[in-house]
Design an enzyme around this catalytic site. Structure first.
Site, PDB file in Angstrom:
ATOM      1  N   PRO A   2       0.821  -1.216   0.000  1.00 26.06           N
ATOM      2  CA  PRO A   2       0.000   0.000   0.000  1.00 26.06           C
ATOM      3  C   PRO A   2       0.856   1.268   0.000  1.00 26.06           C
ATOM      4  O   PRO A   2       1.840   1.360   0.702  1.00 26.06           O
ATOM      5  CB  PRO A   2      -0.811  -0.115   1.289  1.00 26.06           C
ATOM      6  CG  PRO A   2      -0.123  -1.123   2.130  1.00 26.06           C
ATOM      7  CD  PRO A   2       0.692  -1.990   1.231  1.00 26.06           C
ATOM      8  N   GLU A   3       0.475   2.221  -0.829  1.00 29.39           N
ATOM      9  CA  GLU A   3       1.134   3.524  -0.842  1.00 29.39           C
ATOM     10  C   GLU A   3       0.221   4.538  -0.145  1.00 29.39           C
ATOM     11  O   GLU A   3      -0.857   4.193   0.330  1.00 29.39           O
ATOM     12  CB  GLU A   3       1.448   3.935  -2.276  1.00 29.39           C
ATOM     13  CG  GLU A   3       2.545   3.065  -2.888  1.00 29.39           C
ATOM     14  CD  GLU A   3       3.296   3.780  -4.009  1.00 29.39           C
ATOM     15  OE1 GLU A   3       3.287   5.011  -4.049  1.00 29.39           O
ATOM     16  OE2 GLU A   3       3.894   3.079  -4.841  1.00 29.39           O
ATOM     17  N   HIS A 100      -4.288 -15.676  10.193  1.00 28.37           N
ATOM     18  CA  HIS A 100      -3.594 -14.383  10.054  1.00 28.37           C
ATOM     19  C   HIS A 100      -4.420 -13.181  10.514  1.00 28.37           C
ATOM     20  O   HIS A 100      -4.035 -12.050  10.249  1.00 28.37           O
ATOM     21  CB  HIS A 100      -3.103 -14.146   8.613  1.00 28.37           C
ATOM     22  CG  HIS A 100      -2.350 -15.299   8.034  1.00 28.37           C
ATOM     23  ND1 HIS A 100      -1.209 -15.811   8.615  1.00 28.37           N
ATOM     24  CD2 HIS A 100      -2.585 -16.059   6.937  1.00 28.37           C
ATOM     25  CE1 HIS A 100      -0.773 -16.834   7.888  1.00 28.37           C
ATOM     26  NE2 HIS A 100      -1.592 -17.000   6.868  1.00 28.37           N
ATOM     27  N   ARG A 162      22.160  17.670  -6.131  1.00 30.13           N
ATOM     28  CA  ARG A 162      22.075  16.244  -5.864  1.00 30.13           C
ATOM     29  C   ARG A 162      22.399  15.428  -7.116  1.00 30.13           C
ATOM     30  O   ARG A 162      21.825  15.665  -8.172  1.00 30.13           O
ATOM     31  CB  ARG A 162      20.661  15.911  -5.388  1.00 30.13           C
ATOM     32  CG  ARG A 162      20.601  14.856  -4.320  1.00 30.13           C
ATOM     33  CD  ARG A 162      19.185  14.794  -3.787  1.00 30.13           C
ATOM     34  NE  ARG A 162      19.078  15.468  -2.506  1.00 30.13           N
ATOM     35  CZ  ARG A 162      19.143  14.834  -1.334  1.00 30.13           C
ATOM     36  NH1 ARG A 162      19.304  13.535  -1.296  1.00 30.13           N
ATOM     37  NH2 ARG A 162      19.041  15.506  -0.211  1.00 30.13           N
TER      38      ARG A 162
END
Ligand SMILES: [Zn+2]
Length: 283
Positions: A2-3, A100, A162
């Site tokens: 999941p994001e 679970h 960077r």
């Protein structure tokens, strides 16, 4: 995995059953997930009212009425299910406890929240609300991409000089919190920036454009998640996973979505993760 938008969808889905309601009974079926549960975890949660359910990066934070906060991380495979919700969003009965099902919250309103996590990369913790920002998982996080402190000047400063690819810089949780592989690929596509370009070499104009694009990519996905909560597919009460179409993610060898572009989406590996992009649109 999941994001941020998926986690936000889980938070939205849990809120009606949890916010303002008391955990009448917390059941914890094992000593640990990724890490051991805090001491007397079930006992400390039982009887507590959840004042507010909020999100920081990919973590769900439940502020309790005793000055403690419950931290929940879904990990790789963690799933939250709501059953018996009195508001009628999820009308089915409580299912039998399944393999679970590691943590169960029975709320005073009849709703049952079940956390199921076969791979146990998820985590739960409990600590004083005023110390939550110091938690090892949260302490080093950068600003929220949807928050006020994430803006053009901030991002310019962080990318300046960077040498890492822009893709890696945007995935760096110390720069932006909660942005993951899928939505970085999508944002870079919309911004016409190659994932391989050095972060410090992205033009000022493109960095400026990237900020609202990142927000929009996430907001679009959060909206899709919100619709999924009202969708028949969620009739099993499981929260957070929804159908969403992407422009580049998972579309290797497929034609580019940009009008008048005859490019084909390419997949490369960067720092062990797949990057999807259109070599013609993204420079
Ligand atoms: Zn293209």
């Amino acid at each position: 995995m999941p994001e941020l938008p998926e986690v936000e969808t889980v938070r939205t889905g849990l809120a009606p059953s949890m916010e303002g309601h008391v955990i009448a009974c917390a059941t914890v079926n094992r000593p640990d997930l990724r890490w051991p549960f805090p001491e007397r975890f079930a006992e400390r949660l039982t009887g507590r009212r959840v004042e507010r359910l909020r999100r920081r990066s990919k973590y769900i934070l439940g502020d309790l009425d005793n000055g403690e906060t419950l931290l929940v991380h879904l990990g790789m495979s963690g799933r939250m299910t709501v059953s018996g919700d009195p508001l009628g969003l999820f009308v089915h009965e409580h299912p039998k406890t399944a393999k679970h099902d590691h943590v169960i919250f029975d709320m005073d309103n009849g709703a049952r929240i079940t956390f199921n996590d076969p791979r146990r990369f998820g985590a739960m913790d409990l600590l004083p609300t005023d110390q939550i920002d110091l938690h090892p998982l949260l302490a080093k996080l950068g600003p929220e991409p949807l928050g006020n402190t994430f803006d053009e000047s901030y991002l310019l400063e962080k990318l300046q000089g960077r040498n890492t690819p822009i893709k890696s810089a945007l995935l760096d949780q110390r720069i932006i919190a909660g942005l993951g592989n899928i939505y970085v690929c999508e944002a870079l596509f919309r911004a016409n920036i190659s994932p391989r370009r050095k972060a410090g070499n992205v033009s000022k104009a493109k960095v400026a454009a990237l900020v609202p694009i990142i927000r929009k990519v996430l907001q679009d996905a959060i909206e899709a998640g919100g619709s999924s909560l009202r969708d028949f597919r969620q009739a099993d009460g499981e929260l957070g996973y929804f159908q969403h179409s992407f422009d580049v993610y998972g579309r290797e060898d497929a034609p580019c979505h940009t009008t008048d572009c005859d490019g084909v989406i390419r997949r490369i590996t960067q720092a062990g993760r797949s990057s999807f992009y259109c070599p013609q649109c993204q420079r």
